[in-house]
Scaffold this motif. Sequence first.
Motif, PDB file in Angstrom:
ATOM      1  N   ALA A 414     -11.080   9.841  -5.341  1.00  0.00           N
ATOM      2  CA  ALA A 414     -10.799  10.052  -3.919  1.00  0.00           C
ATOM      3  C   ALA A 414     -10.999   8.800  -3.076  1.00  0.00           C
ATOM      4  CB  ALA A 414     -11.690  11.172  -3.381  1.00  0.00           C
ATOM      5  N   ASP A 415     -11.758   7.825  -3.578  1.00  0.00           N
ATOM      6  CA  ASP A 415     -12.092   6.656  -2.752  1.00  0.00           C
ATOM      7  C   ASP A 415     -10.856   5.915  -2.273  1.00  0.00           C
ATOM      8  OD1 ASP A 415     -14.764   7.088  -2.774  1.00  0.00           O
ATOM      9  OD2 ASP A 415     -15.221   5.669  -4.383  1.00  0.00           O
ATOM     10  N   VAL A 416      -9.824   5.826  -3.128  1.00  0.00           N
ATOM     11  CA  VAL A 416      -8.669   4.996  -2.798  1.00  0.00           C
ATOM     12  C   VAL A 416      -7.710   5.679  -1.825  1.00  0.00           C
ATOM     13  CG1 VAL A 416      -8.789   3.729  -4.968  1.00  0.00           C
ATOM     14  CG2 VAL A 416      -7.413   5.818  -4.829  1.00  0.00           C
ATOM     15  N   SER A 417      -7.990   6.928  -1.461  1.00  0.00           N
ATOM     16  CA  SER A 417      -7.094   7.650  -0.550  1.00  0.00           C
ATOM     17  C   SER A 417      -7.808   8.174   0.683  1.00  0.00           C
ATOM     18  CB  SER A 417      -6.424   8.830  -1.275  1.00  0.00           C
ATOM     19  OG  SER A 417      -5.669   8.395  -2.391  1.00  0.00           O
ATOM     20  N   ALA A 418      -9.129   8.182   0.687  1.00  0.00           N
ATOM     21  CA  ALA A 418      -9.886   8.844   1.754  1.00  0.00           C
ATOM     22  C   ALA A 418      -9.779   8.083   3.069  1.00  0.00           C
ATOM     23  CB  ALA A 418     -11.352   8.964   1.344  1.00  0.00           C
ATOM     24  N   LEU A 419      -9.693   8.857   4.151  1.00  0.00           N
ATOM     25  CA  LEU A 419      -9.740   8.329   5.514  1.00  0.00           C
ATOM     26  C   LEU A 419     -10.627   9.237   6.349  1.00  0.00           C
ATOM     27  CD1 LEU A 419      -6.061   7.279   6.412  1.00  0.00           C
ATOM     28  CD2 LEU A 419      -8.058   5.775   6.197  1.00  0.00           C
ATOM     29  N   PRO A 420     -11.353   8.698   7.312  1.00  0.00           N
ATOM     30  CA  PRO A 420     -12.152   9.547   8.190  1.00  0.00           C
ATOM     31  C   PRO A 420     -11.264  10.481   9.010  1.00  0.00           C
ATOM     32  CG  PRO A 420     -12.798   7.240   8.374  1.00  0.00           C
ATOM     33  CD  PRO A 420     -11.512   7.280   7.598  1.00  0.00           C
ATOM     34  N   ALA A 421     -11.894  11.462   9.621  1.00  0.00           N
ATOM     35  CA  ALA A 421     -11.133  12.429  10.404  1.00  0.00           C
ATOM     36  C   ALA A 421     -10.688  11.865  11.743  1.00  0.00           C
ATOM     37  CB  ALA A 421     -11.972  13.696  10.627  1.00  0.00           C
ATOM     38  N   PRO A 424      -7.602   6.632  14.745  1.00  0.00           N
ATOM     39  CA  PRO A 424      -6.834   6.490  15.993  1.00  0.00           C
ATOM     40  C   PRO A 424      -5.365   6.823  15.765  1.00  0.00           C
ATOM     41  CG  PRO A 424      -8.342   4.653  15.723  1.00  0.00           C
ATOM     42  CD  PRO A 424      -8.397   5.428  14.445  1.00  0.00           C
ATOM     43  N   SER A 425      -4.786   7.529  16.711  1.00  0.00           N
ATOM     44  CA  SER A 425      -3.404   8.005  16.545  1.00  0.00           C
ATOM     45  C   SER A 425      -2.402   6.868  16.405  1.00  0.00           C
ATOM     46  CB  SER A 425      -3.012   8.885  17.729  1.00  0.00           C
ATOM     47  OG  SER A 425      -3.127   8.156  18.952  1.00  0.00           O
ATOM     48  N   ILE A 426      -2.711   5.684  16.973  1.00  0.00           N
ATOM     49  CA  ILE A 426      -1.764   4.579  16.906  1.00  0.00           C
ATOM     50  C   ILE A 426      -1.493   4.144  15.470  1.00  0.00           C
ATOM     51  CG2 ILE A 426      -3.575   2.832  17.162  1.00  0.00           C
ATOM     52  CD1 ILE A 426      -1.627   1.102  18.679  1.00  0.00           C
ATOM     53  N   ILE A 427      -2.464   4.357  14.575  1.00  0.00           N
ATOM     54  CA  ILE A 427      -2.292   3.902  13.189  1.00  0.00           C
ATOM     55  C   ILE A 427      -1.249   4.746  12.474  1.00  0.00           C
ATOM     56  CG2 ILE A 427      -3.457   3.622  10.967  1.00  0.00           C
ATOM     57  CD1 ILE A 427      -6.008   2.963  12.510  1.00  0.00           C
ATOM     58  N   GLY A 428      -1.439   6.072  12.482  1.00  0.00           N
ATOM     59  CA  GLY A 428      -0.475   6.934  11.809  1.00  0.00           C
ATOM     60  C   GLY A 428       0.887   6.923  12.479  1.00  0.00           C
ATOM     61  N   HIS A 490      -7.267  -8.659   8.957  1.00  0.00           N
ATOM     62  CA  HIS A 490      -6.677  -7.651   9.831  1.00  0.00           C
ATOM     63  C   HIS A 490      -5.348  -7.140   9.259  1.00  0.00           C
ATOM     64  CE1 HIS A 490      -9.194 -10.445  12.208  1.00  0.00           C
ATOM     65  NE2 HIS A 490      -9.708  -9.312  12.637  1.00  0.00           N
ATOM     66  N   TYR A 491      -4.550  -8.044   8.714  1.00  0.00           N
ATOM     67  CA  TYR A 491      -3.290  -7.617   8.098  1.00  0.00           C
ATOM     68  C   TYR A 491      -3.555  -6.716   6.895  1.00  0.00           C
ATOM     69  CZ  TYR A 491      -0.686 -11.038  10.899  1.00  0.00           C
ATOM     70  OH  TYR A 491      -0.122 -11.731  11.923  1.00  0.00           O
ATOM     71  N   ALA A 492      -4.479  -7.115   6.020  1.00  0.00           N
ATOM     72  CA  ALA A 492      -4.751  -6.342   4.810  1.00  0.00           C
ATOM     73  C   ALA A 492      -5.322  -4.970   5.149  1.00  0.00           C
ATOM     74  CB  ALA A 492      -5.713  -7.115   3.902  1.00  0.00           C
ATOM     75  N   SER A 493      -6.292  -4.929   6.082  1.00  0.00           N
ATOM     76  CA  SER A 493      -6.907  -3.649   6.430  1.00  0.00           C
ATOM     77  C   SER A 493      -5.904  -2.732   7.113  1.00  0.00           C
ATOM     78  CB  SER A 493      -8.120  -3.883   7.339  1.00  0.00           C
ATOM     79  OG  SER A 493      -8.799  -2.676   7.591  1.00  0.00           O
ATOM     80  N   ALA A 494      -5.102  -3.285   8.040  1.00  0.00           N
ATOM     81  CA  ALA A 494      -4.108  -2.460   8.728  1.00  0.00           C
ATOM     82  C   ALA A 494      -3.088  -1.906   7.731  1.00  0.00           C
ATOM     83  CB  ALA A 494      -3.410  -3.283   9.804  1.00  0.00           C
ATOM     84  N   PHE A 495      -2.608  -2.744   6.813  1.00  0.00           N
ATOM     85  CA  PHE A 495      -1.624  -2.315   5.813  1.00  0.00           C
ATOM     86  C   PHE A 495      -2.218  -1.205   4.942  1.00  0.00           C
ATOM     87  CE2 PHE A 495       0.781  -2.347   1.931  1.00  0.00           C
ATOM     88  CZ  PHE A 495       2.068  -2.747   2.267  1.00  0.00           C
ATOM     89  N   ALA A 496      -3.470  -1.404   4.463  1.00  0.00           N
ATOM     90  CA  ALA A 496      -4.077  -0.424   3.565  1.00  0.00           C
ATOM     91  C   ALA A 496      -4.319   0.907   4.270  1.00  0.00           C
ATOM     92  CB  ALA A 496      -5.385  -0.982   3.010  1.00  0.00           C
ATOM     93  N   SER A 501      -2.561   6.530   5.463  1.00  0.00           N
ATOM     94  CA  SER A 501      -2.119   7.548   6.427  1.00  0.00           C
ATOM     95  C   SER A 501      -0.805   8.187   5.993  1.00  0.00           C
ATOM     96  CB  SER A 501      -1.977   6.925   7.818  1.00  0.00           C
ATOM     97  OG  SER A 501      -0.837   6.082   7.886  1.00  0.00           O
ATOM     98  N   LEU A 502      -0.055   7.480   5.121  1.00  0.00           N
ATOM     99  CA  LEU A 502       1.195   8.010   4.573  1.00  0.00           C
ATOM    100  C   LEU A 502       0.992   8.674   3.214  1.00  0.00           C
ATOM    101  CD1 LEU A 502       3.578   5.040   5.457  1.00  0.00           C
ATOM    102  CD2 LEU A 502       3.306   7.201   6.689  1.00  0.00           C
ATOM    103  N   GLY A 503      -0.268   8.839   2.796  1.00  0.00           N
ATOM    104  CA  GLY A 503      -0.564   9.501   1.527  1.00  0.00           C
ATOM    105  C   GLY A 503      -0.493   8.604   0.319  1.00  0.00           C
ATOM    106  N   MET A 504      -0.562   7.290   0.517  1.00  0.00           N
ATOM    107  CA  MET A 504      -0.486   6.359  -0.608  1.00  0.00           C
ATOM    108  C   MET A 504      -1.859   5.768  -0.901  1.00  0.00           C
ATOM    109  SD  MET A 504       2.983   4.271   0.357  1.00  0.00           S
ATOM    110  CE  MET A 504       4.406   5.092   1.072  1.00  0.00           C
ATOM    111  N   PRO A 505      -2.324   5.812  -2.167  1.00  0.00           N
ATOM    112  CA  PRO A 505      -3.628   5.205  -2.508  1.00  0.00           C
ATOM    113  C   PRO A 505      -3.570   3.688  -2.374  1.00  0.00           C
ATOM    114  CG  PRO A 505      -2.471   5.879  -4.490  1.00  0.00           C
ATOM    115  CD  PRO A 505      -1.666   6.394  -3.330  1.00  0.00           C
ATOM    116  N   SER A 506      -4.556   3.123  -1.726  1.00  0.00           N
ATOM    117  CA  SER A 506      -4.554   1.680  -1.497  1.00  0.00           C
ATOM    118  C   SER A 506      -5.973   1.139  -1.572  1.00  0.00           C
ATOM    119  CB  SER A 506      -3.959   1.351  -0.117  1.00  0.00           C
ATOM    120  OG  SER A 506      -4.746   1.934   0.917  1.00  0.00           O
ATOM    121  N   ARG A 507      -6.071  -0.157  -1.744  1.00  0.00           N
ATOM    122  CA  ARG A 507      -7.352  -0.847  -1.728  1.00  0.00           C
ATOM    123  C   ARG A 507      -7.106  -2.280  -1.275  1.00  0.00           C
ATOM    124  NH1 ARG A 507      -8.524  -1.243  -8.294  1.00  0.00           N
ATOM    125  NH2 ARG A 507      -7.033  -2.916  -8.768  1.00  0.00           N
ATOM    126  N   ILE A 508      -8.201  -2.999  -1.043  1.00  0.00           N
ATOM    127  CA  ILE A 508      -8.113  -4.395  -0.597  1.00  0.00           C
ATOM    128  C   ILE A 508      -8.749  -5.288  -1.655  1.00  0.00           C
ATOM    129  CG2 ILE A 508      -8.903  -6.051   1.150  1.00  0.00           C
ATOM    130  CD1 ILE A 508      -8.672  -3.887   3.214  1.00  0.00           C
TER     131      ILE A 508
END
Length: 770
Positions: A414-421, A424-428, A490-496, A501-508
Amino acid sequence: MSAADVTQLRTARRRRDAALLTAGLFVAIIAALLPAFSVIAPGPWVAGAAALTAAVLAAGLLVRLAQLPAIVASIVEAAVWIVGLTLLFGRSTALLGVIPTPATFATVPGLLSEASEEIRLGVAPVPPEVGLSFLLVAAVAALALVLDHVVLTARMPLLAGVGLVAVSLIPTIAIPSDVDVAGFVLLAASLLFLLRIDTRARAAGTVPRRPTARTPGRLGVSATAVAVAVVAVIVAVVATPLLPQPGLRFATGGSGGTGTTINPNLELGNDLRQPREVDVLTVRTTAPTAPYLRAVTLSRFDGAVWSPDSADTVPVPGDGAVFSPVETDADIARADWTTDVTVDALDSPWLPVPYPASSVTGLDGEWLGMPQNRTVVTRAGSTRDQQYEVQASVPRPTLEQIRSRSVGDPGLGADVSALPADVPSIIGDTAREVTAGTSTPYDALLAMQTWFRSSEFRYSLDAPVDAGFDGAGLDAVADFLQVRAGYCVHYASAFAVMARSLGMPSRIVVGYLPGTASSIPQQGGTEYTVTSSQLHAWPEVYFQGIGWVPFEPTNSLGVPTNFASGSTSNGGATPSTPEQDAAAPDAQPSTAPSAADRGDVGAVDAGSAATSGRQGAAWVPVGIVLLALLAAALVPSLLRVVWRRRRLAAARAGDAVAAWTALREDAVDLGIPAPGAESPRAFAARLTAEHGVAADDADLLREALERVSYAGDAPDAEQGPTLAAAVDRIRAGLLARATPVRRVLARVLPRSLVVRPGAVDAERERESVG
């Protein structure tokens, strides 16, 4: 017990003062511990450390209240320390849960080994497990035991204060951060409280002189001391944030032995803003282009911090075959590359390796591989001066193949897909807007990469600092998407985060960009030089049947990930053009900016003058810290020098009392008791008999004092120079006979500033009468 011993608690006042000193010491220890939370995450260990510290100090106080020798207090405190540690960490092997057995002591090396590994591989703030918790609790309680002896037995709270201040500074030196104002004020107040109680206890019973303009009363002295203390604390709290802040110790650069290291916290801004870059390693590879070198992967994201992976490890064997090849679908082509790495100025426990490494040979020391992310680490060694060879079997899918693959895998966790509740709406919203119209996960990721690298964004090291979002958490990502200026973090974190938020597992991944070619291609491969300015972070997304695929969203760095189309024949993929490796975002040598170019894209170069100014400015905080430490170390010595000169000036004017007082203060500085109950004649005789003082000098000063005290003689100006000279000769003789340590302490930490001659025994005389 000697006549000067004040540790005997024979009166109610002394017992009360001892209790106050114990309570003040407990508060001071806790206050000194607060800055450690920036390095070690608070948890149950804090309660354990506080409880055991309180138990140790309480045990010592009870022994002293029983008027037992100080050595008994230390023994009892040590016993409480051992029993407490056994109760907290060794109950399973102890008798009745508290009495340690040989099996209990046998667990200690294992706990210390676990603590060492946590410290070595952990990232601040480290959440301590059992081993590190044991070490922390034991260390804090042991510090309490030592300081209890210093404050209540040796009666040297000033020395204890120096130790506590040093302890509180260690976390700040390790990881510079904002001033913990509350902790600083609490520590300062508790240390001032200790000094006040100790001074009051020593001075109790003295007969105060009538206050005059030159000798203020006790209330006036206390008010002055409190005012000075308050002003000092306020100045420190207000002035400290205004000073230039030193950069992190990570990636300091330089060829003079300091080297660089890798910061796994995604706090790379200070690393990249270093005024001077340094070559950290060289790479020679058989691949057509230089590979990205990965060191740390970060999969866990709590909304504020990306945490490095800490999965199970396996030792790197002698043949280097630490990882099996990446599992891919049968139709995915592979390319086998060999990469030789020679490390120069990099000093890190994380080994830079290309992905996906299968074998690593030539390493010195004990190294461990993490199969989950194919990184290599060491518990006790370093990358410095390592020379090693890495074999990698790189998946090489075609554009059609990667477009046909879905993302994710149940085995990833779950670590590679989890996001807090509370994302911010701007991200999704932005992720869905940018990827609108795409039909495959790869096309969606490619759309995001193209958007980040477009003219809507710019690379900037300064914009995140100026706008106040220099971080990798959700708030920083939201601000970055609005400001649209930042650097790789900032680019890497925003991309990940947008990918998740689109349901894709990601990491940095944190590592290094491909280096710059430093030689023409040869049979062994082209050699590339990697510098400290090429420290980098980039995102990865997992594709089924291919593995982790890196992307390069950072504007103006490298070449974006792109796969070439291929034709299918005989059931296998045969690309018609050179395609992108799934393990390297770059298709050609990196065009990463050097350290001199890492300003805002499109900004005017300020030239060498700006670089020189930054180099000069970098030394400002270091100079301020050194000057502050030097000034703090010199304050007691300077005060004592001024004080003694005033005494000798009065003595040269014929003041026999000043000459005698100067003599007694010199004696106290060197650890020679100067009790008030001892007559001048007895004190002079003791100096002569026990400390080798010339009888003529001692008698000269004693006779002058007696004539003033008993005969009422006025000061004799003609005799003054003789009196001052006698004081200087006696001090020189005492210094010559003292040990080197005592001589240093007499000059650096003169005891007479705190222990006034005669004050202790004046109190004793008062107690014997009352």
